[in-house]
Design an enzyme around this catalytic site. Structure first.
Site, PDB file in Angstrom:
ATOM      1  N   SER A 157       0.771  -1.133   0.051  1.00  0.00           N
ATOM      2  CA  SER A 157      -0.172   0.063  -0.020  1.00  0.00           C
ATOM      3  C   SER A 157       0.766   1.151  -0.095  1.00  0.00           C
ATOM      4  O   SER A 157       1.791   1.499  -0.872  1.00  0.00           O
ATOM      5  CB  SER A 157      -0.960   0.083   1.079  1.00  0.00           C
ATOM      6  OG  SER A 157      -2.034   1.069   0.836  1.00  0.00           O
ATOM      7  N   GLU A 219      -8.872  -5.602  -6.335  1.00  0.00           N
ATOM      8  CA  GLU A 219      -8.371  -4.312  -6.239  1.00  0.00           C
ATOM      9  C   GLU A 219      -8.679  -3.718  -8.015  1.00  0.00           C
ATOM     10  O   GLU A 219      -8.563  -2.405  -7.876  1.00  0.00           O
ATOM     11  CB  GLU A 219      -7.112  -4.225  -5.975  1.00  0.00           C
ATOM     12  CG  GLU A 219      -6.805  -4.617  -4.586  1.00  0.00           C
ATOM     13  CD  GLU A 219      -5.357  -4.295  -4.230  1.00  0.00           C
ATOM     14  OE1 GLU A 219      -4.922  -3.082  -3.517  1.00  0.00           O
ATOM     15  OE2 GLU A 219      -4.569  -5.127  -4.231  1.00  0.00           O
ATOM     16  N   HIS A 255      -7.535  -5.812  -1.087  1.00  0.00           N
ATOM     17  CA  HIS A 255      -6.138  -4.780  -0.871  1.00  0.00           C
ATOM     18  C   HIS A 255      -5.480  -5.361   0.268  1.00  0.00           C
ATOM     19  O   HIS A 255      -4.229  -5.387   0.464  1.00  0.00           O
ATOM     20  CB  HIS A 255      -6.796  -3.432  -0.466  1.00  0.00           C
ATOM     21  CG  HIS A 255      -5.517  -2.448  -0.275  1.00  0.00           C
ATOM     22  ND1 HIS A 255      -4.622  -2.342  -0.973  1.00  0.00           N
ATOM     23  CD2 HIS A 255      -5.180  -1.711   0.760  1.00  0.00           C
ATOM     24  CE1 HIS A 255      -3.974  -1.121  -1.086  1.00  0.00           C
ATOM     25  NE2 HIS A 255      -4.327  -1.052   0.305  1.00  0.00           N
TER      26      HIS A 255
END
Length: 272
Positions: A157, A219, A255
């Site tokens: 991330s 995602e 995610h």
């Protein structure tokens, strides 16, 4: 019935240690270290540096411990794992918004900039990279038998964004770069300009690195467009002959759930 839950003691993962590291900028970090039980090779152990160490250190360490028992079958050899985290019992710290992002330091992040984010200062990536390079890595190398030619940086991330930032601005810092679900959309113009300059640097023919970018299949529908941005960047990087670049999309993962399969694949990519 006899109570068998007696003599309770804390559980720790074999071979792990924890330290508090105060940087030259008076920032406190919680450093988690795993050392294999095996004798080190003559060149030292490979080493994996993990961002967001509070959240994934245990998962990575257990994967290394299990898979490195039979490296001839798994492709994973015994390695040192270093989790770079913060002095908190939570899996994530707000400090990551500052350490992993680029831009003008001290400016606050708008609360709606990223899911789950409150207003935080950002723009400390250069300072954090100097901490890794000039303080943490030398400390590890003075303390443990490390193969300085087999160093990996892993981030997810915002951590994945920082991994790309490190690749583009300091490509010889590590040999392998693992960017999971990288937040390329964050101040996107900055990371794209860093990528442009990196491509110019690659024209010299001196830049060599291994790069793995992984995302979860789910995602693809994330409002930040993380999947398409990551795939497009990988396509551009793949044109560089001295870069070993791989892109993986993990089926039915989102995610956060993408982390365990990404970790397992990353170990084979980094340690074979």
């Amino acid at each position: 019935m006899k109570n068998v839950l007696t003599n309770e003691i804390p559980f720790t993962i074999t071979g792990t240690k924890q330290f508090t590291f105060e940087s030259e900028k008076n920032r406190l970090y919680q450093i988690l270290v795993f050392i294999p039980n095996e004798a080190p090779p003559e060149t030292g152990f490979p080493i994996i540096y993990l961002l967001d160490g509070n959240s994934i250190f245990g998962t990575v360490v257990e994967a290394v411990r299990i898979q490195s028992r039979k490296p001839e079958k798994t492709g994973v050899i015994p390695s040192i794992v270093v989790g770079v985290g913060y002095p908190t019992s939570e899996p994530f710290s707000k400090e990551r918004f500052y350490d992993y992002t680029m831009g003008e330091p001290e400016i606050e992040i708008p609360a709606n900039k990223m899911d789950g984010a409150t207003s935080q200062r950002h723009g400390g990536a250069e300072e954090f990279l100097r901490f890794l390079q000039n303080e943490l890595k030398p400390a590890m190398e003075q303390t443990y038998p490390i193969d300085q030619k087999k160093q990996t940086l892993f981030g997810h991330s915002l951590g994945g964004l920082f991994v790309l930032h490190t690749l583009f601005t300091s490509p010889t810092s590590f040999q392998t770069y693992i960017a999971g679900s990288p937040s390329i959309h964050w101040n996107q113009s900055i990371i794209l300009e860093e990528e442009r300059l990196f491509h110019q640097l690659c024209e010299t023919g001196e830049i060599k690195a291994n790069v793995l970018v992984g995302i979860g299949e789910l995602e693809r529908w994330h409002h930040t467009n993380v999947g398409e941005l990551a795939k497009s960047m990988v396509d551009r990087l793949s044109t560089r002959s001295r870069l070993k670049v791989e892109f993986i999309q993990f089926e039915n993962e989102g995610h956060v759930s993408v982390l365990p399969p990404l970790i397992s694949r990353s170990l084979r990519f980094a340690l074979q």
